[in-house]
Scaffold this motif. Structure first.
Motif, PDB file in Angstrom:
ATOM      1  N   TYR A  35       0.958  -0.994  -0.082  1.00 19.36           N
ATOM      2  CA  TYR A  35       0.217  -0.285   0.097  1.00 19.36           C
ATOM      3  C   TYR A  35       0.737   1.570   0.156  1.00 19.36           C
ATOM      4  N   GLN A  41      -3.180  12.653   1.683  1.00 15.63           N
ATOM      5  CA  GLN A  41      -4.015  11.780   1.119  1.00 15.63           C
ATOM      6  C   GLN A  41      -4.313  10.554   1.863  1.00 15.63           C
ATOM      7  N   LYS A  42      -5.320  10.026   1.366  1.00 13.54           N
ATOM      8  CA  LYS A  42      -5.749   8.257   2.029  1.00 13.54           C
ATOM      9  C   LYS A  42      -4.469   6.815   1.737  1.00 13.54           C
ATOM     10  N   VAL A  43      -4.520   6.217   2.376  1.00 13.80           N
ATOM     11  CA  VAL A  43      -3.907   5.238   2.333  1.00 13.80           C
ATOM     12  C   VAL A  43      -4.286   4.685   0.736  1.00 13.80           C
ATOM     13  N   TYR A 103      -4.500  -7.122   8.604  1.00 14.69           N
ATOM     14  CA  TYR A 103      -3.440  -7.428   7.854  1.00 14.69           C
ATOM     15  C   TYR A 103      -1.656  -6.425   9.100  1.00 14.69           C
TER      16      TYR A 103
ATOM     17  N   VAL B   4     -15.439   5.272   2.973  1.00 12.27           N
ATOM     18  CA  VAL B   4     -15.080   5.455   3.897  1.00 12.27           C
ATOM     19  C   VAL B   4     -15.229   6.774   4.474  1.00 12.27           C
ATOM     20  N   PHE B  90      -7.094   5.126  11.632  1.00 13.20           N
ATOM     21  CA  PHE B  90      -8.137   5.234  10.035  1.00 13.20           C
ATOM     22  C   PHE B  90      -8.833   4.191  10.364  1.00 13.20           C
ATOM     23  N   LEU B 102      -8.785  -3.028   1.060  1.00  8.76           N
ATOM     24  CA  LEU B 102      -8.672  -2.527   2.265  1.00  8.76           C
ATOM     25  C   LEU B 102      -8.851  -0.757   1.511  1.00  8.76           C
ATOM     26  N   TRP B 104      -9.988   3.061   2.440  1.00  9.83           N
ATOM     27  CA  TRP B 104      -8.986   3.549   3.376  1.00  9.83           C
ATOM     28  C   TRP B 104      -9.711   5.017   3.846  1.00  9.83           C
ATOM     29  N   GLY B 105     -10.030   5.604   5.708  1.00 12.04           N
ATOM     30  CA  GLY B 105     -10.726   6.443   5.291  1.00 12.04           C
ATOM     31  C   GLY B 105      -9.339   7.502   5.460  1.00 12.04           C
ATOM     32  N   ALA B 106      -9.938   9.226   5.625  1.00 13.49           N
ATOM     33  CA  ALA B 106      -8.720   9.711   4.717  1.00 13.49           C
ATOM     34  C   ALA B 106      -7.759  10.000   6.386  1.00 13.49           C
TER      35      ALA B 106
END
Lengths: 114, 114
Positions: A35, A41-43, A103, B4, B90, B102, B104-106
Motif C-alpha cells: 500500500y 492523501q488516503k492510504v 493485516y 469510508v 484510520f 482495504l 481507507w478513510g482519510a
C-alpha cells in the motif's frame, strides 16, 4: 510479537532511477501486500501477492511497478523509473489467510523522489 | 462502490476524558470493518475488526467500536484517554465485491491535552 520489517525506513532517489523497497513478512503468512500513502492523501492499495503471483493490483500499479518474492523471506517492490509523484510512504503488509483476517503492516518506507 | 468517511480530521480531548472518533461507510454487501492506528514513525497497527460477529467489538488499549448497520457507522470509542493514545486513526472497510481490498478513510489525528 511477530513483525513485518521494512527497509530502508527512508529512501531518497533521483527521478528516473530504479528503487527497490524491501519487506520481510511474518514467516507463516501467505498473503502479501503493498500500500502507499502520498502525503496528505488516503492510504491506497497497490498490489496483493499470493502463491508466488500477483492476485490483485490497482490502476496505480502500472508497468513501472513490479513485485517479487526472491526467496522464502523477502518481498520486494521495484519501481523501474521513478517519477516525482511516486514520492510517498510505502507500506508492506502480510496476512495469515484471506483479507478478513486483518493485516500486519510494517512501519513503512518513506520514498522521496527529487 | 465502497467508501469510508472519517468525519473529523482532528479530535482534541483532555487526558482522562472520553474519546469518540467517527466513521461512516458505504458498502454494497456485508462489510468487514477495521480501525488501524499509526503512531509517529511507526507502522499501521490493527486496533480492532468487525467481521459479522458481535456488533460491539473490543480492541487493544481499551478501545471499542460498534457496528450500526442502520446508521452505516463504525465509531471508535474509549472511556478515558491516555497521553499514549495520541496518534492517527484510520477507519477501513473491505468487502467481497472488491476482492477484500482495504478501502481507507482519510484518518483522524487524535490530540491529547494534559
Amino acid at each position: 510479537e511477530p513483525e513485518v520489517t521494512q527497509t530502508p525506513s527512508h529512501q531518497v532517489t533521483q527521478m528516473g532511477q530504479e528503487v527497490i523497497l524491501r519487506c520481510v513478512p511474518i514467516s507463516n503468512h501467505l498473503y502479501f501486500y503493498w500500500y502507499r500513502q502520498i502525503l496528505g492523501q488516503k492510504v491506497e492499495f497497490l498490489v496483493s501477492f499470493y502463491n508466488n503471483e500477483i492476485s490483485e493490483k490497482s490502476e496505480i500499479f502500472d508497468d513501472q511497478f513490479s513485485v517479487e518474492r526472491p526467496d522464502g523471506s523477502n518481498f520486494t517492490l521495484k519501481i523501474r523509473s521513478t517519477k516525482l509523484e511516486d514520492s510517498a510512504m510505502y507500506f508492506c503488509a502480510s496476512s495469515e489467510g484471506g483479507n478478513n483476517y486483518g493485516y500486519t503492516f510494517g512501519s513503512g518506507t518513506r520514498l522521496t523522489v527529487v | 462502490a465502497q467508501s469510508v468517511t472519517q468525519l473529523d480530521s482532528h479530535v482534541s480531548v483532555s487526558e482522562g476524558t472520553p474519546v469518540l472518533l467517527r466513521c461512516n461507510y458505504s458498502s454494497s454487501y456485508s462489510p468487514s470493518l477495521f480501525w488501524y492506528v499509526q503512531h509517529p514513525n511507526k507502522g499501521l497497527q490493527l486496533l480492532l475488526k468487525y467481521t459479522s460477529a458481535a456488533t460491539l467489538v473490543k480492541g487493544i488499549n481499551g478501545f471499542e467500536a460498534e457496528f450500526k448497520k442502520s446508521e452505516t457507522s463504525f465509531h471508535l470509542t474509549k472511556p478515558s484517554a491516555h497521553m499514549s493514545d495520541a496518534a492517527e486513526y484510520f477507519c477501513v472497510v473491505s468487502e467481497r465485491d472488491s476482492n477484500y481490498q482495504l478501502i481507507w478513510g482519510a484518518g483522524t489525528k487524535l490530540i491529547i491535552k494534559p
